[in-house]
Design a protein around this motif. Sequence first.
Motif, PDB file in Angstrom:
ATOM      1  N   LEU A   1       0.811  -1.209   0.000  1.00 51.97           N
ATOM      2  CA  LEU A   1       0.000   0.000   0.000  1.00 51.97           C
ATOM      3  C   LEU A   1       0.845   1.260   0.000  1.00 51.97           C
ATOM      4  CD1 LEU A   1      -2.723  -1.082   2.572  1.00 51.97           C
ATOM      5  CD2 LEU A   1      -3.040  -0.803   0.110  1.00 51.97           C
ATOM      6  N   MET A   2       2.076   1.182   0.466  1.00 48.28           N
ATOM      7  CA  MET A   2       2.941   2.352   0.563  1.00 48.28           C
ATOM      8  C   MET A   2       3.686   2.669  -0.728  1.00 48.28           C
ATOM      9  SD  MET A   2       4.712   1.937   4.297  1.00 48.28           S
ATOM     10  CE  MET A   2       3.780   1.987   5.830  1.00 48.28           C
ATOM     11  N   MET A   3       3.595   1.815  -1.718  1.00 50.92           N
ATOM     12  CA  MET A   3       4.477   1.931  -2.869  1.00 50.92           C
ATOM     13  C   MET A   3       4.331   3.257  -3.630  1.00 50.92           C
ATOM     14  SD  MET A   3       6.799  -0.176  -3.325  1.00 50.92           S
ATOM     15  CE  MET A   3       7.352  -1.594  -2.403  1.00 50.92           C
ATOM     16  N   GLU A   4       3.127   3.751  -3.775  1.00 49.43           N
ATOM     17  CA  GLU A   4       2.963   5.033  -4.470  1.00 49.43           C
ATOM     18  C   GLU A   4       3.690   6.141  -3.709  1.00 49.43           C
ATOM     19  OE1 GLU A   4      -0.679   7.462  -6.472  1.00 49.43           O
ATOM     20  OE2 GLU A   4      -0.865   7.075  -4.328  1.00 49.43           O
ATOM     21  N   GLY A   5       3.510   6.168  -2.380  1.00 48.74           N
ATOM     22  CA  GLY A   5       4.173   7.187  -1.578  1.00 48.74           C
ATOM     23  C   GLY A   5       5.684   7.080  -1.638  1.00 48.74           C
ATOM     24  N   ILE A   6       6.202   5.854  -1.656  1.00 46.87           N
ATOM     25  CA  ILE A   6       7.647   5.663  -1.771  1.00 46.87           C
ATOM     26  C   ILE A   6       8.161   6.260  -3.067  1.00 46.87           C
ATOM     27  CG2 ILE A   6       9.459   3.913  -2.043  1.00 46.87           C
ATOM     28  CD1 ILE A   6       7.808   2.165  -0.074  1.00 46.87           C
ATOM     29  N   SER A   7       7.445   6.032  -4.151  1.00 50.41           N
ATOM     30  CA  SER A   7       7.843   6.594  -5.435  1.00 50.41           C
ATOM     31  C   SER A   7       7.851   8.124  -5.390  1.00 50.41           C
ATOM     32  CB  SER A   7       6.894   6.096  -6.535  1.00 50.41           C
ATOM     33  OG  SER A   7       7.237   6.650  -7.787  1.00 50.41           O
ATOM     34  N   TYR A   8       6.859   8.726  -4.719  1.00 54.87           N
ATOM     35  CA  TYR A   8       6.821  10.179  -4.586  1.00 54.87           C
ATOM     36  C   TYR A   8       8.020  10.687  -3.779  1.00 54.87           C
ATOM     37  CZ  TYR A   8       2.173  11.053  -6.563  1.00 54.87           C
ATOM     38  OH  TYR A   8       1.114  11.197  -7.413  1.00 54.87           O
ATOM     39  N   ILE A   9       8.376   9.981  -2.701  1.00 53.56           N
ATOM     40  CA  ILE A   9       9.517  10.390  -1.874  1.00 53.56           C
ATOM     41  C   ILE A   9      10.804  10.344  -2.683  1.00 53.56           C
ATOM     42  CG2 ILE A   9      10.909   9.744   0.133  1.00 53.56           C
ATOM     43  CD1 ILE A   9       8.270   8.713   1.415  1.00 53.56           C
ATOM     44  N   ILE A  10      10.972   9.272  -3.436  1.00 59.05           N
ATOM     45  CA  ILE A  10      12.160   9.146  -4.288  1.00 59.05           C
ATOM     46  C   ILE A  10      12.193  10.272  -5.316  1.00 59.05           C
ATOM     47  CG2 ILE A  10      13.272   7.733  -6.060  1.00 59.05           C
ATOM     48  CD1 ILE A  10      13.727   6.493  -3.424  1.00 59.05           C
ATOM     49  N   GLY A  11      11.055  10.520  -5.960  1.00 62.01           N
ATOM     50  CA  GLY A  11      10.996  11.555  -6.990  1.00 62.01           C
ATOM     51  C   GLY A  11      11.269  12.939  -6.454  1.00 62.01           C
ATOM     52  N   THR A  12      10.989  13.163  -5.176  1.00 61.75           N
ATOM     53  CA  THR A  12      11.219  14.462  -4.553  1.00 61.75           C
ATOM     54  C   THR A  12      12.627  14.570  -3.983  1.00 61.75           C
ATOM     55  OG1 THR A  12       8.861  14.459  -3.991  1.00 61.75           O
ATOM     56  CG2 THR A  12      10.186  16.118  -2.931  1.00 61.75           C
TER      57      THR A  12
ATOM     58  N   VAL B   1      13.400  -4.720  -3.749  1.00 54.78           N
ATOM     59  CA  VAL B   1      14.689  -4.627  -4.442  1.00 54.78           C
ATOM     60  C   VAL B   1      14.528  -4.068  -5.843  1.00 54.78           C
ATOM     61  CG1 VAL B   1      16.633  -5.969  -5.352  1.00 54.78           C
ATOM     62  CG2 VAL B   1      15.742  -6.428  -3.061  1.00 54.78           C
ATOM     63  N   HIS B   2      13.463  -4.443  -6.527  1.00 52.40           N
ATOM     64  CA  HIS B   2      13.282  -3.997  -7.908  1.00 52.40           C
ATOM     65  C   HIS B   2      12.234  -2.907  -8.041  1.00 52.40           C
ATOM     66  CE1 HIS B   2      16.126  -6.860  -9.346  1.00 52.40           C
ATOM     67  NE2 HIS B   2      15.490  -7.861  -8.779  1.00 52.40           N
ATOM     68  N   GLY B   3      11.847  -2.302  -6.919  1.00 51.41           N
ATOM     69  CA  GLY B   3      11.027  -1.109  -6.958  1.00 51.41           C
ATOM     70  C   GLY B   3       9.589  -1.367  -7.347  1.00 51.41           C
ATOM     71  N   GLY B   4       8.716  -1.528  -6.347  1.00 52.52           N
ATOM     72  CA  GLY B   4       7.312  -1.802  -6.648  1.00 52.52           C
ATOM     73  C   GLY B   4       6.552  -0.586  -7.121  1.00 52.52           C
ATOM     74  N   GLY B   5       7.051   0.610  -6.806  1.00 52.99           N
ATOM     75  CA  GLY B   5       6.382   1.827  -7.261  1.00 52.99           C
ATOM     76  C   GLY B   5       6.729   2.158  -8.698  1.00 52.99           C
ATOM     77  N   HIS B   6       6.025   3.146  -9.240  1.00 57.55           N
ATOM     78  CA  HIS B   6       6.215   3.530 -10.636  1.00 57.55           C
ATOM     79  C   HIS B   6       7.459   4.404 -10.795  1.00 57.55           C
ATOM     80  CE1 HIS B   6       3.947   6.637  -8.591  1.00 57.55           C
ATOM     81  NE2 HIS B   6       4.359   7.509  -9.502  1.00 57.55           N
ATOM     82  N   GLY B   7       8.031   4.361 -11.980  1.00 53.76           N
ATOM     83  CA  GLY B   7       9.170   5.210 -12.307  1.00 53.76           C
ATOM     84  C   GLY B   7      10.491   4.469 -12.242  1.00 53.76           C
ATOM     85  N   ASP B   8      11.533   5.155 -12.719  1.00 55.05           N
ATOM     86  CA  ASP B   8      12.885   4.596 -12.711  1.00 55.05           C
ATOM     87  C   ASP B   8      13.576   4.998 -11.420  1.00 55.05           C
ATOM     88  OD1 ASP B   8      13.159   3.269 -15.288  1.00 55.05           O
ATOM     89  OD2 ASP B   8      12.908   5.264 -16.152  1.00 55.05           O
TER      90      ASP B   8
END
Length: 371
Positions: free
Chosen positions: A84-95, A125-132
Amino acid sequence: MARELLKGNEAIAEAAIRAGLQAYFGYPITPQTELLEWMSKRMPELGRAFVQAESELAAINMVYGAACTGARVMTSSSSPGISLMMEGISYIIGTEVPAVLVDVMRGGPGLGNIAPAQSDYNQIVHGGGHGDYHLIVLAPASVQEAVDLTVLAFDLAEKYRTVAVVLLDGSLGQMMEPAELPPMRPVKTVYPEWAATGMMGKREKNILTSIYLNPPDEEQTNLRLLRRWQEVEANEIRFKEYFMDDARYVVVGFGSAGRVALSAVRAARAEGIPVGLLRPITLSPFPYAHIRKLAERVEGFLVVEMNAGQMLEDVRLAVSGQKPVEFYGRLGGVMPFPDEILAEIQRIASGGLTLEGHPRERWLQRMNGKN
């Protein structure tokens, strides 16, 4: 300092506090709930922020907001909560803001059970959220390592402005072992230049965002993240080796699977089998180059996991077909026993290595014969 008998979840929580944690946001889920419970008592005692959020979605977005201030922040959960956290993780990385995540894995898929498993490897390990993007992933095999790697996670997250994950299974979260806690660090009072700290007109505003509507701007952000990841790969790969000096066969396992495999390797050594163990500590970045180098001198590999072979694919990529790779896994919260792994070591040492087919298919055939 003296060693204490500590439960894994509680040891991680106290280690994070002593590493200077300023704000924790989480939601209870077994088998990591003791971590949240420890935080609920200790953080208010120290005048620091603790929030039990209404959901994992809320918790990770609270982490996101607090991370933008440059504070040391953290959350923890278990497998379906991490999903459930994967979208938020992607946002944190992107920021490009630092945060620490603890994932105490359980059986799955779906809601699964509360037994220990390693089935989150791919999504972490292989990033469940969207993006590179890539996460820094640290995998302890003992309570002491969990303590040490938790402290390291905060330092790495800040150094590289990313999310660092301490990835362990439920058995490590629940077990009690003697461990030494680190000294208490003071919480930070000086914040980085990029942080959104409300400078009251004393400097230009910092605008932190993961939104780049202009594709060339988004590409530049992605390239910046990738260049930073190259620094991580160059400087932060960690692993431990056992009995590797004269090894002809290599067992590869992380976390609890690696720990159980070490007992099997010792038993095999007592029988005269020249086998060693490689236990990756950083699952991301993964020790590809070291495994590739090992493949030049050993006869084959056995990958042991508490899943259906997720790290297996990274080992196969590193070996690049130079030598045979075999696999043994247990699923759904079932832990392997040392004698099971010893039997696999005996099998490969007796001519059970082959380059034909996929190691997962061969393992499934053997499992079908047992069940």
